[in-house]
Design an enzyme around this catalytic site. Sequence first.
Site, PDB file in Angstrom:
ATOM      1  N   VAL A  27       0.841  -1.194   0.000  1.00 52.79           N
ATOM      2  CA  VAL A  27       0.000   0.000   0.000  1.00 52.79           C
ATOM      3  C   VAL A  27       0.879   1.248   0.000  1.00 52.79           C
ATOM      4  O   VAL A  27       1.866   1.334   0.735  1.00 52.79           O
ATOM      5  CB  VAL A  27      -0.951   0.010   1.207  1.00 52.79           C
ATOM      6  N   THR A  66       2.740  -2.526   4.179  1.00 59.91           N
ATOM      7  CA  THR A  66       2.906  -1.088   3.962  1.00 59.91           C
ATOM      8  C   THR A  66       4.100  -0.843   3.051  1.00 59.91           C
ATOM      9  O   THR A  66       5.014  -1.663   2.969  1.00 59.91           O
ATOM     10  CB  THR A  66       3.174  -0.348   5.283  1.00 59.91           C
ATOM     11  N   ASP A  67       4.103   0.282   2.354  1.00 59.91           N
ATOM     12  CA  ASP A  67       5.360   0.755   1.799  1.00 59.91           C
ATOM     13  C   ASP A  67       6.231   1.140   2.997  1.00 59.91           C
ATOM     14  O   ASP A  67       5.744   1.200   4.142  1.00 59.91           O
ATOM     15  CB  ASP A  67       5.111   1.947   0.866  1.00 59.91           C
ATOM     16  N   ALA A  68       7.505   1.385   2.758  1.00 63.29           N
ATOM     17  CA  ALA A  68       8.429   1.637   3.869  1.00 63.29           C
ATOM     18  C   ALA A  68       7.901   2.762   4.762  1.00 63.29           C
ATOM     19  O   ALA A  68       7.571   3.855   4.294  1.00 63.29           O
ATOM     20  CB  ALA A  68       9.804   1.994   3.331  1.00 63.29           C
TER      21      ALA A  68
END
Length: 626
Positions: A272, A311-313
């Site tokens: 995401v 999640t993205d980072a």
Amino acid sequence: MRRTWCFLLFTFTLTVAAFAKDKFQQPGPIHLTRNGEKWAEKTLHKLTLEEKIGQVFMIWCRASFLNVDNPEYLQWREDMQKYHVGSFAMTVHVDGPYLLRSEPYEAAELLNRLQSDSKLPLLFAADFERGVPMRLMGATIFPHAMAFGGDGKSEDAEAFGRISAEESRAIGIHWNFFPDADVNSNPANPIINTRSFGEDPKQVGDLVAAYIKGAHEAGMLTTVKHFPGHGDTATDSHLGVASVNVDHAHLDSIELPPFRQAIAAGVDSVMVAHVTVPALDSDPNHVATISPAIVSDLLEKQLGFKGIIVTDALDMAGLTQLFANNIGRAAVEAFKAGNDLLLIPADFPASYNAMLQAVQSGEISRERLDHSVLKILKTKASLGLQDARLVDVKALDEVVGKPANLAFGQQVADDAVTLVRDNGKVLPLTSPVKKGGTTKAGLPYTTKEETRNQTVAVLFSDDVRTESGYVFAREFRARIPDAHVIYVDPHIAAGMSDEVVKAVDQAQTVVAAVYVVPMAGKVGNSVAMADATGTLLQQVLDRAAGRTVVIAMGNPYLAAGFPKIENYMCTFSNASVSEISAVKALFGEIAIRGHLPVSIPNIAERGAGIQRPVQVPSGGSEHGQE
């Protein structure tokens, strides 16, 4: 009696050998057996609350040789012992503009050591968008995703997934944060661009599904990103909050179809993005990562995704600036929104403690936590990690960098080359190097004719200290040994303009290779040429457009800013295989058959591409028709 003991010893030795062999992972199609499911359920019930919290985090590990007492290695051991971390994302160290790529053996040894030190089997992921060589040397080199769009063959994307999976699993990486399902519909997108397969949702979805199929055959977990779509943005979410300002109809017809195809293809996880999507969530402080409307409602309920949501980072500015005063809350809000795995928190201890407190207080229910932990444990079991978590380092030289795979990566780069404009006066270039290796004068030990400054190649990059252009120059000089090759970047372009213009004025043929590729977190990020280099390229075109070939070694939209270009070629990538392909195409050594997977404003529509057969001139290059 002695014979009996010898027989027993021999039998024991064989048993130990067989047992040792079984200790190594045996990658194959991903499959969750009933025994694996039981292991996951039993393990979940045995874990303490603290251990469960650790399972939903993934942190960095940077592959290089490390002594067991190295502070960096000791920190990872502490993270496993104190915070019970369950997953690592493998990358390498950086030094300014340099990515300090490591060796496969070093990476495999390090990952094996971490696996041995962990109570539970670890999941190892990596960002291998262009295959293992993004981080490690010696593996199969592939061009950027958009080159596969230019190549246009789903079977090539499938082989891309399979080869990347074979090499990744041999090293100990189970999970790739790829393929990219973003539809690059915004030419000014500074962070997706050539990382996308293209601008057509159907083609993007087909190539995404093909990659997933190939990767699964060789036992690698896949991830589609960046949900719900990062292709129509003009901001790098590593640096700030990007916004997707489109309506529901646009989302349904452009952004979401590739994600639907990926889910239908059995993708293992969805990443995401830290983007705002007002049409889905009107709260300006709700990037998708922390939006229940986008994660739980859209992705899980409407699209029916049942796999791991990651999640993205969490250390990217698109998210951290929303939690500057309490960085640990970013992890809590992301988890509450519906994410299962929390990737690279900006402050791991703070994020871990915030999650622990949220569960202890009831803000996050234990049932909700168990739901995500069980997903992760089942994923580990689907890879057989509960039975064998180590890789056989001795087998690396049988899997990584197979000559046939290397040749395939080069072939894809060759097939992707797309000729957009050709005035018929320059291409193909002529090489003075003869097949016989002699010059007209026939002097011994001489393999070239003197051409002096007849041909000039100007290589534009972000930084001349990087590798950009080195392979191109090597291949170019192999064909024209005394070609005048000039390296330029934004820092020195203005000071070198007189030298470049003088060389261009004297030359019969000019080649301008422009290296502009998406780069995460670059200050002032843009896929346009920097002012100084852009000004210099315009000067070249003003003086010599008719005898200049411009090659986009990356961003294909480059030509939109330079309408005077008369000869224009795209490789969609700055990988070394693409540099080789570009030079071969310049000299007519390969057929040019690529098609644009994107539209270039005021230049050409998607699908355009001038076809050219092999055109090695009479008495031409010894490198021809490879």
